[in-house]
Enzyme design. Structure first.
Site, PDB file in Angstrom:
ATOM      1  N   ASP A   1       0.816  -1.204   0.000  1.00 46.76           N
ATOM      2  CA  ASP A   1       0.000   0.000   0.000  1.00 46.76           C
ATOM      3  C   ASP A   1       0.858   1.266   0.000  1.00 46.76           C
ATOM      4  OD1 ASP A   1      -2.655   1.356   0.399  1.00 46.76           O
ATOM      5  OD2 ASP A   1      -1.683   1.996   2.263  1.00 46.76           O
TER       6      ASP A   1
ATOM      7  N   GLU B   1       1.139  -0.533  -5.143  1.00 41.25           N
ATOM      8  CA  GLU B   1       0.180   0.538  -5.423  1.00 41.25           C
ATOM      9  C   GLU B   1       1.007   1.817  -5.521  1.00 41.25           C
ATOM     10  OE1 GLU B   1      -3.336   3.323  -3.667  1.00 41.25           O
ATOM     11  OE2 GLU B   1      -1.835   2.402  -2.386  1.00 41.25           O
TER      12      GLU B   1
END
Length: 686
Positions: free
Chosen positions: A366, A419
């Site tokens: 993330d 990401e």
């Protein structure tokens, strides 16, 4: 290598090394074991327990000198085997060994129900090797015991902290760690032995992104457990033909509205849904049903809760001490000190932990962009340049490279997925070429451009066709995954079907067209839960998905199309053989702006493995629309998003079409087609 089918708490040799608590050691040695000291200590006891005399206390530890050397140099990548709480036996007495890193602490004790949370009764002792590790053995404490560490800071504060390496926690809002193990008798050996073929870059990967607490609920409030999800979620994903599930963070977190992204218990699946073994069972059932498991992993930041990692021993232990690098202004959270060796060991050990002990098939990392740039979400004067005067966070870049090298060396059959939303070069390229070493990267540019295009009224799309086609200019610069994630259906952005223009029929036709484009575009796929049946409301983490919508035809039609697209993607080699290579894609025509029609080919390893995709991006149907085809033969329509079974108008091409020797769009052969309104079709040559 993670080749075993059993995950155990500790090895036999680890069981042989434990220690009783004492206050302090004074040896100056740093890499050798402490000498055996002939002494005996009466250990503090649970009030109801009889006294126990333990001898040769100083000789027992879980740490070797080599362990400490690795830890201090940032190269110990299985710290979960050493730090934390571990049930064991010492001199015939069952108990628990505790070890915690707190180098600035004046004293550390273990508190819990067993000693009525008395801060002064069960002290740990600090190691003599300047590692900053405090450790000790407490008898008569076993699995299921709630505890915290009471850490006396250098300024006299007494901080009650969680165990950063705890395997299990009390259910929030309670905050104590729980003595636990992660032993599990795995029975997914068939999957583990063959998963390389399921996770490789030349295999189809269609990911269903799931928030565990809101996928489905019993009534309005009660969440499904890991065990219940192992039945209901797994069977649904298998029926829908997705290849993988991606779980939004399952790691323990105190604040539910963070969706799990404010992690405190990095080594523990959330107790909201069951035990660690229950989560292992869920993973195992996925594997037994030929479904891979990807876990969201959050090394970018952590919350400042008083019982958590922030100022753990009274100093900036885990977070960077300079708040220009240590505080995240967007999320009001704290950023790990990526240049500190012990913190690097913590993070890499954590990644290995989930892959090894929980058999995860990949990690989606993330907020990578927030780690790569020193000036991320910071104004001029709020950040400090690196030693070269630039804005790249060199320590974070170094961490990613080391992380990916280690993970792919130990687990060559998994995927790490970044990401990352910027144009940083080489995110999914090997470290030896200067890349970060990730297996894949989210294609955020495709997602943004595509959704902006589809939100436009079809009559104006001819002015924006470049927005749809631009992604293929850079589609092969990285190994891209196409995401339609949770971030696109919250905070006023509307649901996917809610973004679409027109009346109800057109909105659903546009959604089916969007999915057809997504699944036939190069790259792997990710779709957030609810999108597959056209949920009309924005996602709400505190409620179940609107499953009742499947009583209505349009929603059933979208769901059926997504299932068919998944099967098409999995079964047609042209869709995945070369999904990251320019040789796997060819524009046949992207210039018909007036009609907003695009035509392209997908190609597999074999010359005969070719598909033609035609998208009509307006509600105006076209009869006898001619397209060029790459070879002679009989072409068959194998999917049409306007089919009545998907809720469409039924304008299809049911009969085989013979290629005519009519030169068109640069091809020697061509065929006439009926193009449906707001429809996409896929053709294959016999």
């Amino acid at each position: 290598m993670a080749k075993t089918t059993k995950a155990k708490t500790q090895s036999e040799e680890e069981k042989a090394v434990t220690k009783a608590p004492a206050k302090k050691r004074v040896s100056k040695k740093t890499t050798e074991e402490a000498p055996v000291v002939e002494t005996s200590i009466v250990v503090d006891q649970t009030p109801a327990a009889p006294p126990v005399e333990l001898k040769n206390v100083e000789a027992f530890t879980r740490f070797s000198g080599f362990d400490i050397s690795l830890f201090k140099s940032g190269k110990h990548f299985r710290l979960f085997e050493k730090l934390g709480s571990h049930t064991t036996e010492y001199q015939g007495v069952a108990g628990t060994y505790f070890a915690v890193w707190a180098p600035s602490a004046k004293s550390v004790s273990v508190i819990g129900n067993f000693n009525y949370w008395n801060k002064d009764s069960h002290h740990l002792f600090v190691r003599w090797d300047e590692s900053g590790i405090w450790e000790g053995f407490i008898p008569h404490i076993g699995k299921g015991e709630a505890y915290k560490y009471c850490i006396e800071a250098h300024d006299g504060r007494k901080l009650e902290k969680i165990d950063p390496y705890a395997h299990y926690f009390e259910t929030p809002p309670k905050t104590a760690s729980i003595v636990w193990d992660n032993w599990y008798e795995w029975t997914d050996s068939d999957w583990m032995a063959t998963r390389k073929s399921k996770n490789s870059l030349s295999s189809p990967m269609s990911v269903y992104e799931v928030h565990i607490g809101s996928w489905r609920r019993k009534g309005d409030e009660e969440k499904l457990s890991y065990i219940e999800l192992a039945d209901q979620l797994v069977s649904y994903v298998k029926e829908m033909a997705f290849t993988h599930i991606e779980f939004m963070p399952v790691m323990e977190h105190p604040y539910e509205p963070s969706w799990g992204y404010q992690v405190l218990g990095y080594f523990a699946p959330s107790s909201r849904f069951g035990t660690p073994q229950d989560f292992m069972y869920l993973v195992e059932q996925c594997h037994k049903n030929d479904i891979g498991v990807i876990l969201d992993w959050v090394p970018s930041h952590f919350p400042g809760d008083a019982h958590g990692l922030y100022e753990y021993d009274g100093s900036h232990l885990f977070e960077h001490p300079d708040m220009r690098k240590g505080y995240h202004p967007d999320w009001k959270s704290y950023i790990f000190n990526y240049g500190r060796n012990e913190v690097r060991s913590f993070l890499i050990s954590n990644a290995i932990y989930w892959l090894e002990r929980f058999h995860a098939d990949g990690l989606r990392v993330d907020a990578v962009a927030s780690m790569l740039y020193l000036d991320y979400s910071r104004n001029h004067g709020e950040w400090e340049p690196n030693i070269f005067g630039g804005n790249h966070h060199l320590e974070a870049i170094s961490l990613f490279r080391e992380l990916n090298e280690i993970l792919y060396a130990e687990f060559p059959d998994v995927q790490t997925i970044a990401e990352e939303s910027t144009s940083f070069t080489g995110v999914s390229r090997p470290v030896y070429t200067g890349g970060l070493g990730f297996g894949q990267k989210w294609m955020m540019g495709w997602m943004n451009d595509t959704l902006k295009y589809f939100e436009k009224d079809p009559m104006y799309r001819k002015y924006h066709q470049d927005q749809l086609t631009f992604s293929t200019v850079y589609a092969f610069t990285e190994n891209f995954m196409l995401p339609l994630s949770h971030d696109e259906v919250v905070y006023g952005k509307e649901s996917l079907v809610g973004k679409m223009p027109g009346d109800e029929w057109q909105r659903f036709a546009n959604l089916r067209l969007l999915f057809t484009y997504m699944f036939t575009h190069p790259g792997t796929k990710l779709l957030f839960m609810g999108g597959e049946f056209g949920q009309t409301s924005e996602w709400n983490f505190s409620k179940s998905l609107e499953w009742w919508l499947l009583d209505h035809g349009y929603h059933q039609g979208v769901q059926s199309l997504v299932r068919e697209l998944n099967l098409l993607y999995r079964n047609e080699h042209a869709m995945f053989d070369k999904q990251f290579a320019p040789e796997g894609f060819e524009w046949i025509d992207s210039s018909d702006r007036n009609n907003s029609v695009v035509v392209y080919a997908r190609k597999g390893d074999s010359h005969k493995e070719q598909l033609i995709i035609v998208l009509n991006l307006t509600p105006i149907p076209h009869n006898n629309y001619r397209i060029g085809v790459p070879m002679q033969g009989v072409w068959q329509e194998i999917l049409n998003s306007d089919d009545t079974k998907f809720g469409g108008s039924g304008k299809t091409n049911p009969e085989p079409i013979f290629a005519e020797e009519v030169s068109w769009q640069g091809k020697a052969y061509s065929i006439p087609l009926n193009l449906p309104p707001l429809g996409g079709l896929v053709l294959k040559v016999k």
